[in-house]
Write a protein that holds these residues in place. Structure first.
Motif, PDB file in Angstrom:
ATOM      1  N   ARG A 170       1.365  88.304  64.681  1.00 58.16           N
ATOM      2  CA  ARG A 170       2.430  88.933  63.740  1.00 58.16           C
ATOM      3  C   ARG A 170       1.734  88.862  62.421  1.00 58.16           C
ATOM      4  O   ARG A 170       1.667  89.866  61.479  1.00 58.16           O
ATOM      5  CB  ARG A 170       3.652  88.281  63.775  1.00 58.16           C
ATOM      6  CG  ARG A 170       4.628  88.748  62.828  1.00 58.16           C
ATOM      7  CD  ARG A 170       6.007  87.812  62.723  1.00 58.16           C
ATOM      8  NE  ARG A 170       6.830  88.241  61.999  1.00 58.16           N
ATOM      9  CZ  ARG A 170       8.347  87.599  61.848  1.00 58.16           C
ATOM     10  NH1 ARG A 170       8.380  86.831  62.626  1.00 58.16           N
ATOM     11  NH2 ARG A 170       9.041  88.174  60.759  1.00 58.16           N
ATOM     12  N   MET A 171       1.098  87.738  62.091  1.00 59.40           N
ATOM     13  CA  MET A 171       0.472  87.528  60.552  1.00 59.40           C
ATOM     14  C   MET A 171      -0.477  88.414  60.431  1.00 59.40           C
ATOM     15  O   MET A 171      -0.757  89.253  59.454  1.00 59.40           O
ATOM     16  CB  MET A 171       0.160  86.261  60.393  1.00 59.40           C
ATOM     17  CG  MET A 171      -0.358  86.134  58.847  1.00 59.40           C
ATOM     18  SD  MET A 171       0.703  86.267  57.638  1.00 59.40           S
ATOM     19  CE  MET A 171       2.031  85.055  57.984  1.00 59.40           C
ATOM     20  N   LEU A 186      -0.752  91.360  57.503  1.00 60.84           N
ATOM     21  CA  LEU A 186      -1.901  91.686  56.692  1.00 60.84           C
ATOM     22  C   LEU A 186      -2.787  92.922  57.038  1.00 60.84           C
ATOM     23  O   LEU A 186      -3.156  93.484  55.806  1.00 60.84           O
ATOM     24  CB  LEU A 186      -2.866  90.270  57.042  1.00 60.84           C
ATOM     25  CG  LEU A 186      -2.434  89.010  56.647  1.00 60.84           C
ATOM     26  CD1 LEU A 186      -3.240  87.878  56.856  1.00 60.84           C
ATOM     27  CD2 LEU A 186      -2.190  88.990  54.987  1.00 60.84           C
ATOM     28  N   LEU A 187      -3.039  93.275  57.959  1.00 59.26           N
ATOM     29  CA  LEU A 187      -3.727  94.640  58.118  1.00 59.26           C
ATOM     30  C   LEU A 187      -3.046  95.902  57.614  1.00 59.26           C
ATOM     31  O   LEU A 187      -3.535  96.688  56.879  1.00 59.26           O
ATOM     32  CB  LEU A 187      -4.006  94.744  59.594  1.00 59.26           C
ATOM     33  CG  LEU A 187      -5.072  93.859  60.124  1.00 59.26           C
ATOM     34  CD1 LEU A 187      -5.341  94.015  61.720  1.00 59.26           C
ATOM     35  CD2 LEU A 187      -6.504  94.265  59.481  1.00 59.26           C
ATOM     36  N   VAL A 188      -1.872  95.592  57.899  1.00 57.54           N
ATOM     37  CA  VAL A 188      -1.037  97.061  57.372  1.00 57.54           C
ATOM     38  C   VAL A 188      -0.892  97.022  56.070  1.00 57.54           C
ATOM     39  O   VAL A 188      -0.982  98.147  55.372  1.00 57.54           O
ATOM     40  CB  VAL A 188       0.498  96.898  58.031  1.00 57.54           C
ATOM     41  CG1 VAL A 188       1.374  97.951  57.491  1.00 57.54           C
ATOM     42  CG2 VAL A 188       0.333  97.257  59.617  1.00 57.54           C
ATOM     43  N   GLY A 189      -0.632  95.612  55.224  1.00 50.69           N
ATOM     44  CA  GLY A 189      -0.754  95.810  53.817  1.00 50.69           C
ATOM     45  C   GLY A 189      -1.870  95.962  53.318  1.00 50.69           C
ATOM     46  O   GLY A 189      -1.579  96.608  52.285  1.00 50.69           O
ATOM     47  N   ILE A 237       5.938  96.287  49.349  1.00 49.19           N
ATOM     48  CA  ILE A 237       7.089  96.699  50.249  1.00 49.19           C
ATOM     49  C   ILE A 237       6.933  97.043  51.411  1.00 49.19           C
ATOM     50  O   ILE A 237       7.777  96.747  52.496  1.00 49.19           O
ATOM     51  CB  ILE A 237       7.499  98.130  49.378  1.00 49.19           C
ATOM     52  CG1 ILE A 237       7.978  97.845  48.015  1.00 49.19           C
ATOM     53  CG2 ILE A 237       8.461  98.969  50.204  1.00 49.19           C
ATOM     54  CD1 ILE A 237       8.085  99.194  47.011  1.00 49.19           C
ATOM     55  N   VAL A 238       5.833  97.518  52.060  1.00 49.34           N
ATOM     56  CA  VAL A 238       5.409  97.956  53.371  1.00 49.34           C
ATOM     57  C   VAL A 238       5.462  96.348  54.242  1.00 49.34           C
ATOM     58  O   VAL A 238       6.134  96.369  55.277  1.00 49.34           O
ATOM     59  CB  VAL A 238       4.210  98.406  53.452  1.00 49.34           C
ATOM     60  CG1 VAL A 238       3.776  98.591  54.987  1.00 49.34           C
ATOM     61  CG2 VAL A 238       4.353 100.009  52.905  1.00 49.34           C
ATOM     62  N   VAL A 239       4.708  95.441  53.714  1.00 47.69           N
ATOM     63  CA  VAL A 239       4.730  94.025  54.118  1.00 47.69           C
ATOM     64  C   VAL A 239       6.130  93.507  54.362  1.00 47.69           C
ATOM     65  O   VAL A 239       6.362  92.866  55.548  1.00 47.69           O
ATOM     66  CB  VAL A 239       3.779  93.366  53.570  1.00 47.69           C
ATOM     67  CG1 VAL A 239       3.900  91.857  54.107  1.00 47.69           C
ATOM     68  CG2 VAL A 239       2.252  93.812  53.703  1.00 47.69           C
ATOM     69  N   THR A 240       6.955  93.639  53.447  1.00 44.73           N
ATOM     70  CA  THR A 240       8.192  93.022  53.451  1.00 44.73           C
ATOM     71  C   THR A 240       9.212  94.013  54.452  1.00 44.73           C
ATOM     72  O   THR A 240       9.912  93.084  55.277  1.00 44.73           O
ATOM     73  CB  THR A 240       8.999  93.225  52.209  1.00 44.73           C
ATOM     74  OG1 THR A 240       8.200  92.645  51.154  1.00 44.73           O
ATOM     75  CG2 THR A 240      10.256  92.669  52.049  1.00 44.73           C
ATOM     76  N   ASN A 273       7.864  92.797  57.964  1.00 46.84           N
ATOM     77  CA  ASN A 273       8.348  91.205  58.331  1.00 46.84           C
ATOM     78  C   ASN A 273       9.672  91.266  58.672  1.00 46.84           C
ATOM     79  O   ASN A 273      10.199  90.714  59.703  1.00 46.84           O
ATOM     80  CB  ASN A 273       8.283  90.577  57.124  1.00 46.84           C
ATOM     81  CG  ASN A 273       8.349  89.084  57.153  1.00 46.84           C
ATOM     82  OD1 ASN A 273       8.076  88.626  58.410  1.00 46.84           O
ATOM     83  ND2 ASN A 273       8.680  88.520  56.345  1.00 46.84           N
ATOM     84  N   GLU A 274      10.930  92.363  58.104  1.00 48.17           N
ATOM     85  CA  GLU A 274      12.211  92.322  58.459  1.00 48.17           C
ATOM     86  C   GLU A 274      12.309  92.855  59.743  1.00 48.17           C
ATOM     87  O   GLU A 274      13.143  92.343  60.483  1.00 48.17           O
ATOM     88  CB  GLU A 274      12.988  92.886  57.303  1.00 48.17           C
ATOM     89  CG  GLU A 274      12.933  92.425  55.998  1.00 48.17           C
ATOM     90  CD  GLU A 274      13.831  90.923  56.140  1.00 48.17           C
ATOM     91  OE1 GLU A 274      14.894  91.115  56.874  1.00 48.17           O
ATOM     92  OE2 GLU A 274      13.412  89.980  55.705  1.00 48.17           O
TER      93      GLU A 274
END
Length: 50
Positions: free
Chosen positions: A9-10, A14-17, A39-42, A45-46
């Motif tokens: 998941r992490m 990280l890759l997408v961010g 914003i994308v990582v948040t 994550n949600e």
């Protein structure tokens, strides 16, 4: 949930961010790199938390 799932998941977050921040840097019209990446990582994550 075991540690392998948390690690995957992490890595995905990280890759997408990072990808999002790089795209925003190369195309300034997209927006500020740090803001867009955060914003994308948040949001991911949600969504992954559900």
């Amino acid at each position: 949930m075991n540690n392998d799932q948390i690690s995957v998941r992490m890595v995905v977050l990280l890759l997408v961010g990072t990808f999002t921040a790089v795209v925003a840097l190369h195309h300034p019209a997209v927006g500020a790199a740090i803001g867009v990446g955060a914003i994308v990582v948040t949001l991911l994550n949600e969504l992954m938390g559900r």
